[in-house]
Design a protein around this motif. Structure first.
Motif, PDB file in Angstrom:
ATOM      1  N   ASP A 219       0.831  -1.208   0.000  1.00 57.70           N
ATOM      2  CA  ASP A 219       0.000   0.000   0.000  1.00 57.70           C
ATOM      3  C   ASP A 219       0.863   1.256   0.000  1.00 57.70           C
ATOM      4  O   ASP A 219       0.534   2.248  -0.665  1.00 57.70           O
ATOM      5  CB  ASP A 219      -0.928   0.000   1.213  1.00 57.70           C
ATOM      6  N   GLU A 220       1.980   1.226   0.738  1.00 57.71           N
ATOM      7  CA  GLU A 220       2.866   2.383   0.765  1.00 57.71           C
ATOM      8  C   GLU A 220       3.503   2.620  -0.597  1.00 57.71           C
ATOM      9  O   GLU A 220       3.621   3.761  -1.051  1.00 57.71           O
ATOM     10  CB  GLU A 220       3.948   2.175   1.826  1.00 57.71           C
ATOM     11  N   ARG A 221       3.906   1.555  -1.281  1.00 53.15           N
ATOM     12  CA  ARG A 221       4.515   1.697  -2.606  1.00 53.15           C
ATOM     13  C   ARG A 221       3.493   2.210  -3.619  1.00 53.15           C
ATOM     14  O   ARG A 221       3.806   3.038  -4.478  1.00 53.15           O
ATOM     15  CB  ARG A 221       5.091   0.360  -3.062  1.00 53.15           C
ATOM     16  N   VAL A 222       2.259   1.706  -3.526  1.00 52.66           N
ATOM     17  CA  VAL A 222       1.205   2.175  -4.429  1.00 52.66           C
ATOM     18  C   VAL A 222       0.941   3.661  -4.210  1.00 52.66           C
ATOM     19  O   VAL A 222       0.843   4.441  -5.167  1.00 52.66           O
ATOM     20  CB  VAL A 222      -0.087   1.354  -4.222  1.00 52.66           C
ATOM     21  N   SER A 223       0.857   4.067  -2.961  1.00 51.77           N
ATOM     22  CA  SER A 223       0.630   5.490  -2.668  1.00 51.77           C
ATOM     23  C   SER A 223       1.798   6.347  -3.138  1.00 51.77           C
ATOM     24  O   SER A 223       1.601   7.462  -3.639  1.00 51.77           O
ATOM     25  CB  SER A 223       0.410   5.679  -1.158  1.00 51.77           C
ATOM     26  N   LEU A 224       3.014   5.826  -2.992  1.00 59.18           N
ATOM     27  CA  LEU A 224       4.189   6.580  -3.428  1.00 59.18           C
ATOM     28  C   LEU A 224       4.191   6.753  -4.944  1.00 59.18           C
ATOM     29  O   LEU A 224       4.458   7.855  -5.454  1.00 59.18           O
ATOM     30  CB  LEU A 224       5.457   5.860  -2.974  1.00 59.18           C
ATOM     31  N   LEU A 225       3.899   5.673  -5.677  1.00 61.94           N
ATOM     32  CA  LEU A 225       3.877   5.770  -7.132  1.00 61.94           C
ATOM     33  C   LEU A 225       2.736   6.676  -7.594  1.00 61.94           C
ATOM     34  O   LEU A 225       2.902   7.466  -8.536  1.00 61.94           O
ATOM     35  CB  LEU A 225       3.724   4.375  -7.745  1.00 61.94           C
ATOM     36  N   TYR A 226       1.608   6.587  -6.950  1.00 62.18           N
ATOM     37  CA  TYR A 226       0.479   7.463  -7.282  1.00 62.18           C
ATOM     38  C   TYR A 226       0.845   8.931  -7.064  1.00 62.18           C
ATOM     39  O   TYR A 226       0.546   9.784  -7.906  1.00 62.18           O
ATOM     40  CB  TYR A 226      -0.733   7.075  -6.429  1.00 62.18           C
ATOM     41  N   SER A 227       1.520   9.221  -5.954  1.00 60.81           N
ATOM     42  CA  SER A 227       1.935  10.601  -5.669  1.00 60.81           C
ATOM     43  C   SER A 227       2.975  11.083  -6.674  1.00 60.81           C
ATOM     44  O   SER A 227       2.969  12.244  -7.083  1.00 60.81           O
ATOM     45  CB  SER A 227       2.486  10.691  -4.251  1.00 60.81           C
ATOM     46  N   ALA A 228       3.882  10.183  -7.066  1.00 62.92           N
ATOM     47  CA  ALA A 228       4.901  10.566  -8.046  1.00 62.92           C
ATOM     48  C   ALA A 228       4.267  10.891  -9.391  1.00 62.92           C
ATOM     49  O   ALA A 228       4.660  11.854 -10.059  1.00 62.92           O
ATOM     50  CB  ALA A 228       5.919   9.431  -8.201  1.00 62.92           C
ATOM     51  N   TRP A 229       3.304  10.108  -9.800  1.00 68.91           N
ATOM     52  CA  TRP A 229       2.592  10.408 -11.051  1.00 68.91           C
ATOM     53  C   TRP A 229       1.821  11.712 -10.940  1.00 68.91           C
ATOM     54  O   TRP A 229       1.681  12.448 -11.916  1.00 68.91           O
ATOM     55  CB  TRP A 229       1.657   9.260 -11.403  1.00 68.91           C
ATOM     56  N   SER A 230       1.314  11.999  -9.756  1.00 67.13           N
ATOM     57  CA  SER A 230       0.629  13.286  -9.553  1.00 67.13           C
ATOM     58  C   SER A 230       1.599  14.448  -9.754  1.00 67.13           C
ATOM     59  O   SER A 230       1.212  15.503 -10.266  1.00 67.13           O
ATOM     60  CB  SER A 230       0.014  13.338  -8.154  1.00 67.13           C
ATOM     61  N   CYS A 231       2.855  14.248  -9.352  1.00 61.77           N
ATOM     62  CA  CYS A 231       3.860  15.288  -9.567  1.00 61.77           C
ATOM     63  C   CYS A 231       4.080  15.538 -11.058  1.00 61.77           C
ATOM     64  O   CYS A 231       4.304  16.669 -11.480  1.00 61.77           O
ATOM     65  CB  CYS A 231       5.180  14.893  -8.918  1.00 61.77           C
ATOM     66  N   VAL A 232       4.047  14.463 -11.851  1.00 62.44           N
ATOM     67  CA  VAL A 232       4.280  14.589 -13.290  1.00 62.44           C
ATOM     68  C   VAL A 232       3.206  15.454 -13.944  1.00 62.44           C
ATOM     69  O   VAL A 232       3.461  16.141 -14.941  1.00 62.44           O
ATOM     70  CB  VAL A 232       4.330  13.192 -13.943  1.00 62.44           C
TER      71      VAL A 232
END
Length: 411
Positions: free
Chosen positions: A94-107
């Protein structure tokens, strides 16, 4: 003489009473009665003990599951080791999914400097970021659409192709067999004559020389009355496009109130081309705006405006007939009293509005593409992150340091 209040007994009753009295005085009978009562007491006690034990055992199990496998009862843990490991793995996933989701939000953020700062705070380098399958490269796609919607240097047609493949590798002149790139599927998968109609509308709206005296224009604002929604605005513009084609004019749209905000900046402010590619070329738009300042252009009919036509003509005017009656080939889809009506007077209008809307919305702009990216990311971003993480080979994210963003160096 017996007392009056004493009930008389029969000889049989007296015999039974005497026998019962003798048995009650017997020692053996007393022992049996006492044993019977003791047995009943012991059985009741055993049942009570078993019932309390089962209730206590059930309560402890219920508490252990309802406390998310973290509550201990009387200093005893009821969590199996396997459940502990699964819980830790799920938390890490769940932490990795949230991290990747947040990183894509940055893009999705602009400009690039803000994007880099956002990723830096997450400790992720953009080069180490997996591609987001649900997001489009809006800048690259806008450049491609612009090339497909613009005549090239020698006034020839855009590099459309008559077959599937890389458009840039097959620059063919627009011919009867050339397919508009914004139409997917064959003729059988679309409304009748859709690809030909779309091609002809584009050719009509993009003359090679907008300054030619023979080119006439229809300049019209979008409906701006408060009671008109976007559906009514589009329906009205479909009618104006039909008038322009019937009269041999190039339709040029002007003020669009739904684009009158800060998101639509520069020349696209208050214009349809904030959301979708313009209905005509930049040259034709400039020419129409020049003609509107010339009185002779209006009096000679070189330029007309929406005020030259009645509301009935705009909303219920004749459908262009240069393609015949292609709507007659449609399968009946109108249900009246349980029967499908094969033909009625509004079929041509529906067919034409579908063609006009498809042309007006043929290519989204970069601004619209970004809006769609944001909506797709909000709806499907976490689902896409889970799928991508499952398909990755190796661990993600890699341990990075802030030096990566300064010098581009990875360990």
């Amino acid at each position: 003489m017996e007392p009056l209040n004493q009930r008389s007994t029969t000889p049989l009753e007296r015999v039974v009473s005497q026998r019962a009295l003798q048995m009650s005085n017997s020692f053996t009978c007393q022992i049996c009665v006492v044993a019977l009562f003791c047995g009943l007491c012991i059985v009741s006690l055993i049942l009570a003990i078993l019932g309390n034990f089962q209730f206590a055992h059930f309560s402890m199990l219920n508490l252990s599951f309802n406390s998310d496998l973290n509550t201990t009862i009387t200093h005893c843990s009821f969590k199996p080791k396997q459940i502990e490991r699964l819980t830790d793995l799920k938390s890490d996933q769940d932490e990795r999914v949230s991290l990747l989701y947040s990183a894509w939000s940055c893009v999705l953020t602009e400009p690039t400097t803000e994007r880099s700062k956002c990723l830096w705070k997450l400790g992720i380098s953009e080069s180490n970021l997996p591609n987001a399958p649900h997001l489009e490269n809006c800048k690259a796609k806008s450049l491609l659409h612009n090339r497909l919607d613009t005549r090239i240097v020698n006034d020839s047609f855009p590099p459309w192709t008559s077959r599937k493949g890389l458009l840039n590798m097959h620059p063919l002149a627009v011919s009867e067999g050339t397919h508009p790139p914004w139409i997917a599927g064959s003729d059988e998968e679309n409304y009748p004559l859709t690809r030909k109609v779309q091609r002809d509308i584009w050719v009509h709206q993009h003359p090679s020389n907008c300054s030619d005296p023979n080119v006439k224009f229809l300049l019209a604002d979008w409906e701006r009355l408060p009671g008109f929604g976007i559906g009514a605005q589009i329906a009205g513009m479909c009618g104006l496009l039909a008038i322009a084609i019937n009269e041999g004019r190039v339709l040029v749209t002007n003020f669009y109130n739904r684009a009158d905000h800060d998101g639509c900046s520069g020349p696209s402010r208050s214009s349809w081309n904030c959301y979708f590619f313009a209905e005509t070329s930049v040259e034709c738009r400039q020419r129409a705006l020049e003609l509107v300042k010339i009185e002779d252009a209006l009096s000679k009919g070189i330029l007309t405006t929406k005020e030259n036509y009645t509301s009935k003509h705009i909303w219920a005017g004749p459908t262009p007939r240069i393609w015949g009656d292609p709507w007659n080939y449609l399968q009946p889809t109108t249900d009246i009293n349980g029967s499908l009506v094969a033909s009625h007077r509004k079929m041509d209008r529906r067919w034409w509005r579908a063609q006009a809307v498809r042309y007006l919305m043929r290519f989204p702009t970069e601004y619209t593409c970004n809006l769609l990216n944001e909506e797709r990311h909000a709806a499907f971003g976490k689902m896409a992150a889970k799928m991508v993480l499952k398909s990755l080979i190796g661990e993600w994210p890699k341990v990075n340091s802030p030096l990566i963003f300064l010098f581009g160096i990875e360990d």
